[in-house]
Design a protein around this motif. Sequence first.
Motif, PDB file in Angstrom:
ATOM      1  N   LEU A 221       0.827  -1.200   0.000  1.00 27.67           N
ATOM      2  CA  LEU A 221       0.000   0.000   0.000  1.00 27.67           C
ATOM      3  C   LEU A 221       0.866   1.255   0.000  1.00 27.67           C
ATOM      4  O   LEU A 221       1.971   1.272   0.537  1.00 27.67           O
ATOM      5  CB  LEU A 221      -0.914   0.005   1.227  1.00 27.67           C
ATOM      6  CG  LEU A 221      -1.913  -1.149   1.325  1.00 27.67           C
ATOM      7  CD1 LEU A 221      -2.639  -1.091   2.666  1.00 27.67           C
ATOM      8  CD2 LEU A 221      -2.918  -1.081   0.183  1.00 27.67           C
ATOM      9  N   SER A 222       0.349   2.322  -0.603  1.00 27.96           N
ATOM     10  CA  SER A 222       1.067   3.590  -0.623  1.00 27.96           C
ATOM     11  C   SER A 222       1.049   4.206   0.770  1.00 27.96           C
ATOM     12  O   SER A 222       0.147   3.956   1.573  1.00 27.96           O
ATOM     13  CB  SER A 222       0.418   4.543  -1.629  1.00 27.96           C
ATOM     14  OG  SER A 222      -0.895   4.885  -1.202  1.00 27.96           O
ATOM     15  N   PHE A 223       2.051   5.040   1.044  1.00 29.45           N
ATOM     16  CA  PHE A 223       2.135   5.654   2.367  1.00 29.45           C
ATOM     17  C   PHE A 223       0.952   6.584   2.633  1.00 29.45           C
ATOM     18  O   PHE A 223       0.603   6.834   3.782  1.00 29.45           O
ATOM     19  CB  PHE A 223       3.461   6.407   2.522  1.00 29.45           C
ATOM     20  CG  PHE A 223       3.602   7.630   1.641  1.00 29.45           C
ATOM     21  CD1 PHE A 223       3.173   8.869   2.076  1.00 29.45           C
ATOM     22  CD2 PHE A 223       4.177   7.539   0.388  1.00 29.45           C
ATOM     23  CE1 PHE A 223       3.295   9.995   1.272  1.00 29.45           C
ATOM     24  CE2 PHE A 223       4.317   8.653  -0.422  1.00 29.45           C
ATOM     25  CZ  PHE A 223       3.877   9.884   0.018  1.00 29.45           C
ATOM     26  N   THR A 224       0.301   7.089   1.577  1.00 34.42           N
ATOM     27  CA  THR A 224      -0.853   7.967   1.774  1.00 34.42           C
ATOM     28  C   THR A 224      -2.082   7.214   2.270  1.00 34.42           C
ATOM     29  O   THR A 224      -3.019   7.825   2.785  1.00 34.42           O
ATOM     30  CB  THR A 224      -1.199   8.697   0.469  1.00 34.42           C
ATOM     31  OG1 THR A 224      -1.358   7.736  -0.580  1.00 34.42           O
ATOM     32  CG2 THR A 224      -0.089   9.665   0.079  1.00 34.42           C
ATOM     33  N   LEU A 225      -2.093   5.899   2.111  1.00 37.09           N
ATOM     34  CA  LEU A 225      -3.222   5.092   2.587  1.00 37.09           C
ATOM     35  C   LEU A 225      -2.985   4.516   3.979  1.00 37.09           C
ATOM     36  O   LEU A 225      -3.935   4.117   4.663  1.00 37.09           O
ATOM     37  CB  LEU A 225      -3.498   3.941   1.613  1.00 37.09           C
ATOM     38  CG  LEU A 225      -4.110   4.304   0.257  1.00 37.09           C
ATOM     39  CD1 LEU A 225      -4.260   3.047  -0.594  1.00 37.09           C
ATOM     40  CD2 LEU A 225      -5.452   4.979   0.440  1.00 37.09           C
ATOM     41  N   LEU A 226      -1.731   4.448   4.402  1.00 35.80           N
ATOM     42  CA  LEU A 226      -1.410   3.769   5.660  1.00 35.80           C
ATOM     43  C   LEU A 226      -2.014   4.478   6.871  1.00 35.80           C
ATOM     44  O   LEU A 226      -2.469   3.831   7.816  1.00 35.80           O
ATOM     45  CB  LEU A 226       0.111   3.679   5.826  1.00 35.80           C
ATOM     46  CG  LEU A 226       0.833   2.754   4.833  1.00 35.80           C
ATOM     47  CD1 LEU A 226       2.347   2.869   5.016  1.00 35.80           C
ATOM     48  CD2 LEU A 226       0.379   1.315   5.016  1.00 35.80           C
ATOM     49  N   VAL A 227      -2.029   5.815   6.857  1.00 35.17           N
ATOM     50  CA  VAL A 227      -2.533   6.545   8.021  1.00 35.17           C
ATOM     51  C   VAL A 227      -4.040   6.347   8.208  1.00 35.17           C
ATOM     52  O   VAL A 227      -4.488   6.027   9.320  1.00 35.17           O
ATOM     53  CB  VAL A 227      -2.177   8.042   7.914  1.00 35.17           C
ATOM     54  CG1 VAL A 227      -2.654   8.790   9.161  1.00 35.17           C
ATOM     55  CG2 VAL A 227      -0.673   8.225   7.746  1.00 35.17           C
ATOM     56  N   PRO A 228      -4.873   6.517   7.161  1.00 32.55           N
ATOM     57  CA  PRO A 228      -6.308   6.233   7.352  1.00 32.55           C
ATOM     58  C   PRO A 228      -6.575   4.792   7.777  1.00 32.55           C
ATOM     59  O   PRO A 228      -7.483   4.539   8.583  1.00 32.55           O
ATOM     60  CB  PRO A 228      -6.912   6.518   5.965  1.00 32.55           C
ATOM     61  CG  PRO A 228      -5.960   7.457   5.310  1.00 32.55           C
ATOM     62  CD  PRO A 228      -4.605   7.055   5.805  1.00 32.55           C
ATOM     63  N   ILE A 229      -5.794   3.833   7.258  1.00 32.46           N
ATOM     64  CA  ILE A 229      -5.981   2.425   7.628  1.00 32.46           C
ATOM     65  C   ILE A 229      -5.658   2.228   9.107  1.00 32.46           C
ATOM     66  O   ILE A 229      -6.395   1.550   9.835  1.00 32.46           O
ATOM     67  CB  ILE A 229      -5.102   1.525   6.743  1.00 32.46           C
ATOM     68  CG1 ILE A 229      -5.684   1.465   5.329  1.00 32.46           C
ATOM     69  CG2 ILE A 229      -4.982   0.117   7.331  1.00 32.46           C
ATOM     70  CD1 ILE A 229      -4.825   0.718   4.340  1.00 32.46           C
ATOM     71  N   GLY A 230      -4.563   2.814   9.572  1.00 34.46           N
ATOM     72  CA  GLY A 230      -4.213   2.694  10.987  1.00 34.46           C
ATOM     73  C   GLY A 230      -5.249   3.335  11.884  1.00 34.46           C
ATOM     74  O   GLY A 230      -5.587   2.809  12.952  1.00 34.46           O
ATOM     75  N   PHE A 231      -5.774   4.472  11.457  1.00 31.89           N
ATOM     76  CA  PHE A 231      -6.818   5.171  12.211  1.00 31.89           C
ATOM     77  C   PHE A 231      -8.062   4.289  12.349  1.00 31.89           C
ATOM     78  O   PHE A 231      -8.599   4.097  13.447  1.00 31.89           O
ATOM     79  CB  PHE A 231      -7.153   6.481  11.485  1.00 31.89           C
ATOM     80  CG  PHE A 231      -8.269   7.269  12.102  1.00 31.89           C
ATOM     81  CD1 PHE A 231      -8.060   8.033  13.228  1.00 31.89           C
ATOM     82  CD2 PHE A 231      -9.543   7.249  11.534  1.00 31.89           C
ATOM     83  CE1 PHE A 231      -9.090   8.782  13.786  1.00 31.89           C
ATOM     84  CE2 PHE A 231     -10.569   7.983  12.077  1.00 31.89           C
ATOM     85  CZ  PHE A 231     -10.348   8.753  13.210  1.00 31.89           C
TER      86      PHE A 231
END
Length: 479
Positions: free
Chosen positions: A451-461
């Motif tokens: 996954l791109s780093f721009t998707l990792l934060v919403p997924i972690g949230f």
Amino acid sequence: MIWDIFVILIYFIIVFYFGFHFAKNTQKEEDFYLAKKEIHWVFLMLSLVATETSSLTFLSIPSLSYKTDFRFLEIAIGYIFGRTIVALYLLPSYFSGNTISVYEYVGNRFGKPPQKTISFVFTISRLLGDGIRLYVSSLPIAFLLERMGFSISPEILGILALTILSIATIIYSVFGGFRAIVFTDVLQWIIYIFGGIFALVLIFSQFGSIEFSNAIEHLQSLGKWKVFVFDYNQTGDNSYFILFAIIGGAFISIGSHGTDLMLVQRVIATKNLLSGQKILIGSGIVVFFQFLLFLCIGSLLFVFYDGKSIPPDKVFSHFIITEVPSPFLGILVAAILASAMSTLSSTINSLSLTWARDWEMDKWFSPRILSLFFGVLLFLASLIPYALVDTWEKGILEMGLTIFSYTLGPSIAVFFLAKGKKDLPITGSLFSLLFLFSILTTVGMGLVWKLSFTLLVPIGFGSLLGFVSIGKMLKKVDR
């Protein structure tokens, strides 16, 4: 070459002056970490920008436009949205109490286990992420040493450069405290912005008016000026697909400027909420134009080095060392040092703060001893990229962003839950375990599905919120 070294020495003398000049005002803990909240918000805003910018912006942002185009500005637009959300939603809570560490706010709401857990995660992510920043900043210094005739391996030169940079940063951070760091940050911001503008003008001067006009048309024909990416690639990397980039940038900024102690420290060090909101939103606008400046440098370097095989992550460093005449080479190297040292000194101070307050180490160690300890740890962390860079698929900037993205999402969820009026539906210890598990889940999903780093934060949230909801349902079932 002698004049370049002279310029760099003058820079270090000025930095040390700030450190020792403010040393007399750092006897108490509040002085050392917040400067009694006496610093004007404009200086804190510029300190915030300098802290988050680091050598990665100065050296690696040009590599993005050198490789592709201006799509990284999508992330910067997301940054402005994210900071606005933090300013309006989270920041009022931080000013409602008398906390020095923002993680004390979590402890007041949920107890000591979550407070210490998020502090520990902050420590690990900062050591790894800023170790990369320190490594990047050492590259031009190593090139300069090589140019001076040191006939030893690049690795040894790099480690020597890291040692010089680390010692200098540790000295003024340990003695000067937060006040010295802020004003040194402002000086360093001025230096590296001047360095960036000078580099852009120097590259521009290499072209005649006709050549420059042709270069602009050539870049336009290649699509190098493109900002927004509207095409979704079902099989490739979609880090900069416009929706993912702006939302991802917003989440990254919420996480970094709403939950990362190093950056939030500059906001809560101001005298009131309104000043803190000015710092946050204003910094986002300044960062946007900084990115624009360094992306312009990268695009012009693409034309300048047309046909030459140069690693993108080192192209700006290569230009500085090989094309910039003396003593301006010394000025640009000083700019790189400024961008690196502003981040590293802030990291040292914030790591010292979180272990003094969140782990109550201030009972046994002074702020200066803790700062010295974390300064040494940062130096050791900067050696890690030597084993990773050759095998990492993405650029060094995206590598640093990815490391932070693994932890930012769950951290945002912690603070949004703390902002709510209801207490946790589970115990603090279980919450801490779910927080760590959500980070591992984000790492696993990111690695397995690439996954791109721009998707990792919403997924972690979403992961932590989901796990807490499951825990709440299981608690009801047990009853």
